[in-house]
Write a protein that holds these residues in place. Structure first.
Motif, mmCIF file in Angstrom:
data_model
loop_
_atom_site.group_PDB
_atom_site.id
_atom_site.type_symbol
_atom_site.label_atom_id
_atom_site.label_comp_id
_atom_site.label_asym_id
_atom_site.label_seq_id
_atom_site.Cartn_x
_atom_site.Cartn_y
_atom_site.Cartn_z
ATOM 1 N N UNK A 131 64.193 58.509 83.633
ATOM 2 C CA UNK A 131 64.909 59.323 84.609
ATOM 3 C C UNK A 131 63.937 59.850 85.673
ATOM 4 N N UNK A 132 62.797 60.371 85.231
ATOM 5 C CA UNK A 132 61.815 60.898 86.182
ATOM 6 C C UNK A 132 61.251 59.784 87.064
ATOM 7 N N UNK A 133 61.062 58.613 86.508
ATOM 8 C CA UNK A 133 60.570 57.480 87.285
ATOM 9 C C UNK A 133 61.546 57.134 88.404
ATOM 10 N N UNK A 134 62.834 57.175 88.115
ATOM 11 C CA UNK A 134 63.848 56.877 89.130
ATOM 12 C C UNK A 134 63.890 57.988 90.174
ATOM 13 N N UNK A 135 63.917 59.229 89.724
ATOM 14 C CA UNK A 135 64.002 60.353 90.657
ATOM 15 C C UNK A 135 62.768 60.463 91.544
ATOM 16 N N UNK A 136 61.595 60.075 91.013
ATOM 17 C CA UNK A 136 60.344 60.117 91.792
ATOM 18 C C UNK A 136 60.101 58.819 92.561
ATOM 19 N N UNK B 206 55.167 54.239 83.827
ATOM 20 C CA UNK B 206 53.850 54.764 83.437
ATOM 21 C C UNK B 206 53.328 55.795 84.431
ATOM 22 N N UNK B 207 53.862 55.774 85.661
ATOM 23 C CA UNK B 207 53.419 56.736 86.674
ATOM 24 C C UNK B 207 53.875 58.156 86.383
ATOM 25 N N UNK B 208 54.873 58.316 85.526
ATOM 26 C CA UNK B 208 55.393 59.659 85.244
ATOM 27 C C UNK B 208 55.180 60.081 83.786
ATOM 28 N N UNK B 209 54.634 59.222 82.967
ATOM 29 C CA UNK B 209 54.382 59.570 81.572
ATOM 30 C C UNK B 209 53.081 60.362 81.503
ATOM 31 N N UNK B 210 53.127 61.516 80.845
ATOM 32 C CA UNK B 210 51.948 62.392 80.796
ATOM 33 C C UNK B 210 50.746 61.696 80.176
ATOM 34 N N UNK B 211 50.932 61.007 79.077
ATOM 35 C CA UNK B 211 49.835 60.320 78.406
ATOM 36 C C UNK B 211 50.259 58.883 78.122
#
Length: 192
Positions: free
Chosen positions: A137-142, A148-153
């Motif tokens: 969801x965050x990958x789409x919204x961003x 992998x660009x939005x995963x903390x680790x």
């Protein structure tokens, strides 16, 4: 198929065809079949398309005994801009129905689920759930190219967590401290 569809859309948009907008478009996908034919044995027991605890659609419940492949399940997916971001189901909350589906349709032994069937006999209310893929969801919204660009680790391609070094071996002392035992089932004779 999803990747192919997105690649085709990108290719067409590079040629000037307007397919996508900057808005967020949500979609609920419903009315999945509750059962599918067996993939292992031709004519074998049916298989659940979601899980064996998914409730049948109330309008199709009368088909369970005569035509189970025509029964829709109460499971659903949530899609944002063409990517699945979540999914879930309404669960069976009647003991008799759950036992019938396990024993007669799926041909599973319900003995291991006696505790569940007993709990359902005591009067479980209708219930369900959904699991959201927050990273997706965050990958789409961003609007990132990769989750992998939005995963903390994020893990490396080899499955390693570069921050913690996991997975890794632990010492015998750590195994004893956490009461961990290991079993060597490696039949090839090679170490893990």
């Amino acid at each position: 198929m999803g990747k192919i569809r997105l690649e085709v859309a990108s290719h067409l948009e590079m040629r000037g065809v307007k397919l996508r907008s900057n808005s967020n478009n949500f979609l609920w996908v419903v009315d999945f079949p509750l059962f599918l034919p067996s993939e292992e044995v031709d004519g074998g027991p049916l298989q659940s398309t979601h899980h064996p605890f998914t409730a049948p659609h109330p309008d199709d419940e009368h088909l369970l005994r005569s035509s189970p492949l025509d029964v829709r399940g109460l499971h659903y997916d949530l899609v944002l801009n063409g990517s699945e971001i979540g999914g879930g189901s309404i669960r069976i909350h009647q003991s008799e129905l759950q036992e019938y589906i396990l024993k007669e349709i799926l041909q599973e032994d319900p003995t291991n689920l006696h505790h569940l069937l007993k709990a359902l006999q005591c009067g479980a209310p209708p219930h369900g759930g959904i699991a959201l893929g927050l990273d997706r969801l965050m990958s789409i919204l961003c609007d990132t190219n990769s989750i992998r660009d939005v995963i903390a680790f994020p893990k490396s391609l080899g499955g390693k967590d570069l921050m913690s070094g996991a997975p890794s071996s632990i010492s015998q002392k750590e195994k004893e401290m956490y009461h961990i035992g290991t079993v060597n089932n490696n039949r090839s004779g090679r170490g893990c």
